[in-house]
Design an enzyme around this catalytic site. Structure first.
Site, PDB file in Angstrom:
ATOM      1  N   LEU A   1      11.151   1.897   7.112  1.00  0.00           N
ATOM      2  CA  LEU A   1      10.586   2.304   5.832  1.00  0.00           C
ATOM      3  C   LEU A   1      11.337   3.553   5.354  1.00  0.00           C
ATOM      4  O   LEU A   1      11.564   4.467   6.154  1.00  0.00           O
ATOM      5  CB  LEU A   1       9.094   2.642   6.021  1.00  0.00           C
ATOM      6  CG  LEU A   1       8.356   2.914   4.717  1.00  0.00           C
ATOM      7  CD1 LEU A   1       8.050   1.594   4.005  1.00  0.00           C
ATOM      8  CD2 LEU A   1       7.066   3.678   4.965  1.00  0.00           C
TER       9      LEU A   1
ATOM     10  N   TYR B   1       0.833  -1.201   0.000  1.00  0.00           N
ATOM     11  CA  TYR B   1       0.000   0.000   0.000  1.00  0.00           C
ATOM     12  C   TYR B   1       0.867   1.249   0.000  1.00  0.00           C
ATOM     13  O   TYR B   1       2.089   1.182   0.216  1.00  0.00           O
ATOM     14  CB  TYR B   1      -0.953  -0.011   1.196  1.00  0.00           C
ATOM     15  CG  TYR B   1      -0.313   0.305   2.533  1.00  0.00           C
ATOM     16  CD1 TYR B   1       0.545  -0.614   3.144  1.00  0.00           C
ATOM     17  CD2 TYR B   1      -0.533   1.515   3.179  1.00  0.00           C
ATOM     18  CE1 TYR B   1       1.146  -0.323   4.364  1.00  0.00           C
ATOM     19  CE2 TYR B   1       0.053   1.811   4.397  1.00  0.00           C
ATOM     20  CZ  TYR B   1       0.897   0.881   4.981  1.00  0.00           C
ATOM     21  OH  TYR B   1       1.492   1.175   6.175  1.00  0.00           O
TER      22      TYR B   1
ATOM     23  N   GLU C   1      11.944   3.012  14.185  1.00  0.00           N
ATOM     24  CA  GLU C   1      10.935   3.975  13.709  1.00  0.00           C
ATOM     25  C   GLU C   1       9.669   3.783  14.528  1.00  0.00           C
ATOM     26  O   GLU C   1       9.638   2.977  15.477  1.00  0.00           O
ATOM     27  CB  GLU C   1      10.658   3.754  12.223  1.00  0.00           C
ATOM     28  CG  GLU C   1      10.137   2.354  11.907  1.00  0.00           C
ATOM     29  CD  GLU C   1       9.867   2.128  10.432  1.00  0.00           C
ATOM     30  OE1 GLU C   1       9.799   3.088   9.657  1.00  0.00           O
ATOM     31  OE2 GLU C   1       9.699   0.948  10.061  1.00  0.00           O
TER      32      GLU C   1
ATOM     33  N   LYS D   1       6.568  -1.626   1.981  1.00  0.00           N
ATOM     34  CA  LYS D   1       5.329  -1.112   2.584  1.00  0.00           C
ATOM     35  C   LYS D   1       4.225  -2.155   2.395  1.00  0.00           C
ATOM     36  O   LYS D   1       3.338  -2.030   1.546  1.00  0.00           O
ATOM     37  CB  LYS D   1       4.956   0.253   1.966  1.00  0.00           C
ATOM     38  CG  LYS D   1       4.142   1.129   2.926  1.00  0.00           C
ATOM     39  CD  LYS D   1       4.172   2.581   2.518  1.00  0.00           C
ATOM     40  CE  LYS D   1       3.103   3.410   3.196  1.00  0.00           C
ATOM     41  NZ  LYS D   1       3.142   3.499   4.646  1.00  0.00           N
TER      42      LYS D   1
HETATM   43  C1  LIG Z   1       6.322   2.152   9.569  1.00  0.00           C
HETATM   44  C2  LIG Z   1       6.356   3.506   8.914  1.00  0.00           C
HETATM   45  N1  LIG Z   1       7.480   4.222   8.959  1.00  0.00           N
HETATM   46  C3  LIG Z   1       7.555   5.451   8.405  1.00  0.00           C
HETATM   47  C4  LIG Z   1       6.451   6.030   7.787  1.00  0.00           C
HETATM   48  C5  LIG Z   1       6.564   7.397   7.184  1.00  0.00           C
HETATM   49  O1  LIG Z   1       6.615   7.311   5.776  1.00  0.00           O
HETATM   50  P1  LIG Z   1       6.108   8.472   4.840  1.00  0.00           P
HETATM   51  O2  LIG Z   1       6.834   9.711   5.263  1.00  0.00           O
HETATM   52  O3  LIG Z   1       6.516   8.045   3.480  1.00  0.00           O
HETATM   53  O4  LIG Z   1       4.645   8.586   5.017  1.00  0.00           O
HETATM   54  C6  LIG Z   1       5.262   5.313   7.714  1.00  0.00           C
HETATM   55  C7  LIG Z   1       4.088   5.878   7.051  1.00  0.00           C
HETATM   56  O5  LIG Z   1       3.029   5.374   7.049  1.00  0.00           O
HETATM   57  C8  LIG Z   1       5.206   4.008   8.286  1.00  0.00           C
HETATM   58  O6  LIG Z   1       4.088   3.258   8.237  1.00  0.00           O
END
Ligand SMILES: Cc1ncc(COP(=O)(O)O)c(C=O)c1O
Length: 279
Positions: free
Chosen positions: A202, A31, A178, A146
């Site tokens: 991520l 996703y 994270e 993701k």
């Molecule tokens: C586990 C995780 N880390 C980091 C992020 C931040 O990513 P982004 O800045 O691309 O939304 C998300 C966003 O949903 C996430 O699910």
């Protein structure tokens, strides 16, 4: 609500997905969440590139994404969301497969689904800062994908909310990775510190934008391991994400820190990020 489902824009009630879809049976899918700020989809190319990477990593055939911008524009218009920030949710599962087997057939036809919904303001959190918790990161070793397999994220976020916390921050044997839906960074003596990109986090798009802002504003960046024992050394902390945007952290539950209120670098980054979103 109008949604996109396998090539068509239809009303949500008309969508029917088989219980034999591998997304339902195995969380076998990926996703993306993209933010619409009137009148643009923020960092669309970066999100689509990450979506393709996630699909490639799971060997899910990549559907045509050439007209994705037109599809998203159409969804925003049909749902009357042109003038308000909105969240775009894109999900692609490996698709229907019967009978149920763990191994997948290479010719499964992916199920492609997109929704848009009004974004509810997070101004209070962004202005006042939030409290977060700390937990051991028990996820698999491919957190750079993701994937829709989000049970650890779901449970940790649930525990955070039950304890009045906005987010749960994970660590692997003490090293911070994270949050359940955000990346994290810290400020010490006017320098930014954030865990390095690896298979354990991520590659966040917001993180990428923030690091670019740092280089524009001469804020040195250290992509380095951060241990939970070092939290007391930091002057500021922020969680970063498409929905979270740049949210200051003012407390890590159960840890001694010097964080009290949103700091000056956080405010600078928030101001410049907002300009990018609405310029
Ligand atoms: C586990 C995780 N880390 C980091 C992020 C931040 O990513 P982004 O800045 O691309 O939304 C998300 C966003 O949903 C996430 O699910």
């Amino acid at each position: 609500m109008w949604v996109f489902y396998n090539g068509e824009i239809i009303l949500q009630d008309k969508v029917s997905i088989s219980p034999f879809d591998r997304g339902f049976q195995f969380s076998d899918g990926v996703y993306e969440v993209i933010k619409y700020y009137p009148k643009k989809f923020f960092e669309l190319e970066a999100h689509i590139a990450r979506l393709k990477n996630s699909l490639n990593s799971l060997e899910i055939p990549i559907p045509s994404l050439d007209n994705i911008k037109q599809i998203l524009e159409e969804l925003i218009t049909r749902n009357d969301l042109e003038n308000s920030p909105a969240n775009v949710y894109i999900q692609i599962s490996r698709g229907y497969q019967f009978p149920r087997r763990h191994n997948f057939s290479p010719d499964a036809k992916p199920t492609f689904f997109i929704t848009v919904e009004k974004f509810l303001s997070r101004e209070k959190e962004k202005t006042n800062g939030v409290k977060v918790g700390l937990e051991e990161d028990i996820r698999w070793h491919r957190c750079d994908i993701k994937s829709t397999s989000l049970i650890p994220n779901v449970l940790s976020k649930h525990r955070a909310e039950e304890n009045g916390l906005s987010e749960m921050i994970w660590h692997r044997q003490g090293n911070i990775t994270e949050g359940t839906h955000s990346n994290i960074c810290f400020i010490k003596k006017n320098q930014l510190f954030t865990p390095p990109l690896s298979n354990f986090i991520l590659p966040g798009i917001t993180r990428k934008v923030v690091l670019t802002l740092c280089s524009q504003f001469d804020i040195p960046v250290n992509e380095t391991e951060i241990n939970i024992n070092e939290l007391k050394e930091f002057d500021e902390a922020m969680i970063l994400g498409t929905v979270t945007e740049i949210t200051p952290v003012i407390n890590f539950e159960g840890s001694d820190t010097n964080l009290t209120k949103p700091g000056p670098i956080c405010k600078l980054l928030q101001r410049e990020y907002k300009k990018l979103c609405y310029e």
